[in-house]
Design a protein around this motif. Structure first.
Motif, PDB file in Angstrom:
ATOM      1  N   THR A 196       0.851  -1.179   0.000  1.00  0.00           N
ATOM      2  CA  THR A 196       0.000   0.000   0.000  1.00  0.00           C
ATOM      3  C   THR A 196       0.893   1.237   0.000  1.00  0.00           C
ATOM      4  OG1 THR A 196      -0.081   0.358   2.407  1.00  0.00           O
ATOM      5  CG2 THR A 196      -1.593  -1.306   1.494  1.00  0.00           C
ATOM      6  N   LEU A 197       0.272   2.391  -0.017  1.00  0.00           N
ATOM      7  CA  LEU A 197       1.032   3.643   0.066  1.00  0.00           C
ATOM      8  C   LEU A 197       1.730   3.802   1.411  1.00  0.00           C
ATOM      9  CD1 LEU A 197      -1.353   6.200  -1.703  1.00  0.00           C
ATOM     10  CD2 LEU A 197       0.887   5.398  -2.516  1.00  0.00           C
ATOM     11  N   LEU A 198       1.317   3.033   2.404  1.00  0.00           N
ATOM     12  CA  LEU A 198       1.941   3.114   3.726  1.00  0.00           C
ATOM     13  C   LEU A 198       2.840   1.927   4.059  1.00  0.00           C
ATOM     14  CD1 LEU A 198      -1.082   4.432   5.840  1.00  0.00           C
ATOM     15  CD2 LEU A 198       0.963   5.718   5.182  1.00  0.00           C
ATOM     16  N   ASP A 199       2.707   0.845   3.343  1.00  0.00           N
ATOM     17  CA  ASP A 199       3.461  -0.378   3.643  1.00  0.00           C
ATOM     18  C   ASP A 199       3.820  -1.064   2.333  1.00  0.00           C
ATOM     19  OD1 ASP A 199       4.341  -2.958   4.268  1.00  0.00           O
ATOM     20  OD2 ASP A 199       2.932  -3.206   5.923  1.00  0.00           O
ATOM     21  N   GLN A 200       5.088  -1.026   1.979  1.00  0.00           N
ATOM     22  CA  GLN A 200       5.541  -1.668   0.739  1.00  0.00           C
ATOM     23  C   GLN A 200       6.400  -2.902   1.023  1.00  0.00           C
ATOM     24  OE1 GLN A 200       6.717   2.087   0.633  1.00  0.00           O
ATOM     25  NE2 GLN A 200       4.500   2.351   0.546  1.00  0.00           N
ATOM     26  N   SER A 201       6.132  -3.599   2.136  1.00  0.00           N
ATOM     27  CA  SER A 201       6.971  -4.749   2.491  1.00  0.00           C
ATOM     28  C   SER A 201       6.927  -5.855   1.445  1.00  0.00           C
ATOM     29  CB  SER A 201       6.573  -5.288   3.866  1.00  0.00           C
ATOM     30  OG  SER A 201       5.181  -5.538   3.955  1.00  0.00           O
ATOM     31  N   ALA A 202       5.853  -5.944   0.668  1.00  0.00           N
ATOM     32  CA  ALA A 202       5.780  -6.971  -0.379  1.00  0.00           C
ATOM     33  C   ALA A 202       6.751  -6.694  -1.514  1.00  0.00           C
ATOM     34  CB  ALA A 202       4.355  -7.057  -0.929  1.00  0.00           C
ATOM     35  N   VAL A 218      -2.922 -10.933  -6.091  1.00  0.00           N
ATOM     36  CA  VAL A 218      -4.103 -10.111  -5.849  1.00  0.00           C
ATOM     37  C   VAL A 218      -3.819  -9.310  -4.588  1.00  0.00           C
ATOM     38  CG1 VAL A 218      -6.559 -10.106  -5.251  1.00  0.00           C
ATOM     39  CG2 VAL A 218      -5.681 -11.706  -6.986  1.00  0.00           C
ATOM     40  N   ILE A 219      -4.018  -8.008  -4.654  1.00  0.00           N
ATOM     41  CA  ILE A 219      -3.748  -7.145  -3.511  1.00  0.00           C
ATOM     42  C   ILE A 219      -5.062  -6.799  -2.821  1.00  0.00           C
ATOM     43  CG2 ILE A 219      -2.926  -4.880  -2.761  1.00  0.00           C
ATOM     44  CD1 ILE A 219      -0.672  -6.735  -3.520  1.00  0.00           C
ATOM     45  N   GLY A 220      -5.120  -7.067  -1.525  1.00  0.00           N
ATOM     46  CA  GLY A 220      -6.239  -6.645  -0.692  1.00  0.00           C
ATOM     47  C   GLY A 220      -5.771  -5.598   0.301  1.00  0.00           C
ATOM     48  N   GLY A 221      -6.704  -4.980   0.993  1.00  0.00           N
ATOM     49  CA  GLY A 221      -6.336  -4.015   2.020  1.00  0.00           C
ATOM     50  C   GLY A 221      -5.656  -2.781   1.494  1.00  0.00           C
ATOM     51  N   ALA A 222      -6.070  -2.308   0.326  1.00  0.00           N
ATOM     52  CA  ALA A 222      -5.428  -1.134  -0.281  1.00  0.00           C
ATOM     53  C   ALA A 222      -5.513   0.096   0.605  1.00  0.00           C
ATOM     54  CB  ALA A 222      -6.069  -0.835  -1.639  1.00  0.00           C
ATOM     55  N   PHE A 223      -6.551   0.154   1.443  1.00  0.00           N
ATOM     56  CA  PHE A 223      -6.730   1.306   2.331  1.00  0.00           C
ATOM     57  C   PHE A 223      -6.208   1.039   3.740  1.00  0.00           C
ATOM     58  CE2 PHE A 223     -10.643   1.823  -0.511  1.00  0.00           C
ATOM     59  CZ  PHE A 223      -9.979   2.660  -1.405  1.00  0.00           C
ATOM     60  N   ASN A 224      -5.489  -0.091   3.937  1.00  0.00           N
ATOM     61  CA  ASN A 224      -4.989  -0.464   5.265  1.00  0.00           C
ATOM     62  C   ASN A 224      -6.078  -0.401   6.319  1.00  0.00           C
ATOM     63  OD1 ASN A 224      -1.802   0.737   4.373  1.00  0.00           O
ATOM     64  ND2 ASN A 224      -2.156  -1.333   5.126  1.00  0.00           N
ATOM     65  N   SER A 225      -7.230  -0.935   6.009  1.00  0.00           N
ATOM     66  CA  SER A 225      -8.414  -1.066   6.863  1.00  0.00           C
ATOM     67  C   SER A 225      -9.059   0.268   7.212  1.00  0.00           C
ATOM     68  CB  SER A 225      -8.130  -1.878   8.134  1.00  0.00           C
ATOM     69  OG  SER A 225      -7.513  -1.103   9.135  1.00  0.00           O
ATOM     70  N   GLY A 226      -8.734   1.316   6.456  1.00  0.00           N
ATOM     71  CA  GLY A 226      -9.459   2.573   6.640  1.00  0.00           C
ATOM     72  C   GLY A 226      -8.614   3.828   6.619  1.00  0.00           C
ATOM     73  N   LEU A 227      -7.374   3.743   7.079  1.00  0.00           N
ATOM     74  CA  LEU A 227      -6.546   4.942   7.211  1.00  0.00           C
ATOM     75  C   LEU A 227      -6.335   5.646   5.878  1.00  0.00           C
ATOM     76  CD1 LEU A 227      -4.932   6.811   8.999  1.00  0.00           C
ATOM     77  CD2 LEU A 227      -2.975   5.257   8.789  1.00  0.00           C
ATOM     78  N   LEU A 228      -6.153   4.889   4.804  1.00  0.00           N
ATOM     79  CA  LEU A 228      -5.915   5.501   3.497  1.00  0.00           C
ATOM     80  C   LEU A 228      -7.210   5.875   2.773  1.00  0.00           C
ATOM     81  CD1 LEU A 228      -2.888   3.406   2.203  1.00  0.00           C
ATOM     82  CD2 LEU A 228      -2.895   5.832   2.817  1.00  0.00           C
ATOM     83  N   ALA A 229      -8.338   5.541   3.360  1.00  0.00           N
ATOM     84  CA  ALA A 229      -9.616   5.978   2.790  1.00  0.00           C
ATOM     85  C   ALA A 229     -10.040   7.315   3.381  1.00  0.00           C
ATOM     86  CB  ALA A 229     -10.699   4.926   3.031  1.00  0.00           C
ATOM     87  N   ASP A 230      -9.793   7.467   4.689  1.00  0.00           N
ATOM     88  CA  ASP A 230     -10.236   8.693   5.375  1.00  0.00           C
ATOM     89  C   ASP A 230      -9.343   8.936   6.580  1.00  0.00           C
ATOM     90  OD1 ASP A 230     -11.643  10.873   6.294  1.00  0.00           O
ATOM     91  OD2 ASP A 230     -13.274   9.700   7.148  1.00  0.00           O
ATOM     92  N   PRO A 231      -8.144   9.492   6.363  1.00  0.00           N
ATOM     93  CA  PRO A 231      -7.226   9.701   7.492  1.00  0.00           C
ATOM     94  C   PRO A 231      -7.675  10.820   8.425  1.00  0.00           C
ATOM     95  CG  PRO A 231      -6.293  10.633   5.475  1.00  0.00           C
ATOM     96  CD  PRO A 231      -7.559   9.923   5.080  1.00  0.00           C
ATOM     97  N   ARG A 232      -7.928  10.455   9.646  1.00  0.00           N
ATOM     98  CA  ARG A 232      -8.341  11.418  10.682  1.00  0.00           C
ATOM     99  C   ARG A 232      -8.151  10.739  12.037  1.00  0.00           C
ATOM    100  NH1 ARG A 232     -13.222   9.159  12.007  1.00  0.00           N
ATOM    101  NH2 ARG A 232     -14.239   7.990  10.331  1.00  0.00           N
TER     102      ARG A 232
END
Length: 331
Positions: A196-202, A218-232
């Motif tokens: 993801t934009l926050l974790d590129q360990s793959a 196949v990549i899942g969790g593109a939003f890291n369970s929410g943080l990259l969808a709506d960071p607040r």
């Protein structure tokens, strides 16, 4: 469409994740679940992923019901094995495991050959189909040796028999997925939250290994369970409260995106899809509105200037592929 490894199973670049319609965290109605699947079909999505784990089988039942009105041909369905469902007393709920459903069953970890077959048979019954296209070994982190020794050979046999079209493993880590890629003949691995934009360990081992071996990712969790969808403040990262440093980084990413006339959601999806090993990006949705938003974001990728700024400011490593790398290649 992209082919998973050498299997012949095809998937589109954007896929529907069925955790939400299994009442992940909060309940949705049957009608809302069916509307979400219908919206995905309307948006051209043809790959649908589910698992017995999602709502103790609720996701599989709802997905099967919603897809019944569409031709089976041209629709790709994946499910997972490794958690066998056994009847329980039904007292209480399943929120401890993340799903707002009655505790009608309990999960039993089972990567034995017999357990794999029994679990898949039950999934086929819930889905209302006679075969699925893809089956993943689901989260074998603490059961790796049994998964390699018994579970994987069982999937190989099911693939050879034509019961499934493609086989693989799905996890939230990269080390064991890399081992599956290098040591077996899986067609695909599902990597959640580790590219993801926050974790590129793959990017270190898994994705290069997949490229070498011709294995699809196949990549899942593109939003890291929410943080990259709506960071607040209060946003989640990997299903827990986001640490302050990651929240700050996500807010910086959002600011850069807005400065280039795009959104962080669009950037998150575009980044995952840009790696040449990636066949599809799997996004969970629980409503038609969420599906519509994801589809719109996916088809509006950020401009090349956005990616340049991320690299120049150190928000993205230079070795991570981005869509602009392809558009800027000489013809």
């Amino acid at each position: 469409m992209n082919t998973l490894g050498r299997s012949g199973v095809e998937v589109g670049p954007l896929a529907f994740g069925g955790g939400g319609i299994g009442n992940l965290y909060t309940a949705v109605t049957d009608e809302q679940a069916h509307e979400a699947v219908a919206a995905a079909r309307r948006r051209g999505i043809r790959y649908f992923d589910t698992a017995p784990h999602y709502g103790l089988g609720l996701s599989e039942r709802r997905l099967g019901e919603a897809l019944r009105q569409y031709p089976r041909s041209g629709t790709t369905i994946s499910t997972k094995v490794g958690r066998r469902l056994e009847p329980a007393d039904g007292i209480g709920d399943d929120l401890a495991n993340g799903f707002a459903v009655p505790a009608t069953h309990r999960r039993v970890w089972d990567f034995t050959a017999d357990g794999i077959r029994r679990t898949l048979e039950a999934s086929l019954e819930r889905l209302g189909v006679d075969r699925v296209d893809v089956v993943y070994l689901h989260d074998p982190d603490d059961h790796a040796e049994q998964a390699f020794r018994e579970g994987y050979p069982a999937l190989e046999e099911l693939r050879a028999q034509g019961v499934v079209g493609a086989i693989g493993a799905g996890m939230n880590q990269t080390a064991l997925l890399t081992r599956f890629v290098e040591d077996t003949d899986v067609d695909v691995v599902l990597c959640a939250g580790r590219y993801t934009l926050l974790d590129q360990s793959a990017l270190t081992e898994l994705l290069p290994a997949a490229r070498r071996r011709g294995t699809s990712v196949v990549i899942g969790g593109a939003f890291n369970s929410g943080l990259l969808a709506d960071p607040r403040p209060g946003s989640t990262y990997n299903y827990a409260a986001a640490p302050p440093e990651l929240l700050g980084r996500a807010l910086r990413l959002k600011s850069v995106a807005e400065g280039h006339g795009t959104t962080l959601r669009a950037a998150a999806l575009a980044f995952c899809a840009a790696h040449p090993a990636v066949a599809s990006v799997l996004v969970g949705a629980r409503s038609a509105a969420e599906v519509d938003d994801c589809a719109e974001q996916f088809h509006r990728p950020p401009p090349p200037s956005f990616w340049r700024e991320l690299r120049e400011t150190g928000l993205l490593p230079p070795e991570a592929p981005v869509p602009a790398d392809r558009t800027e290649e000489p013809s």
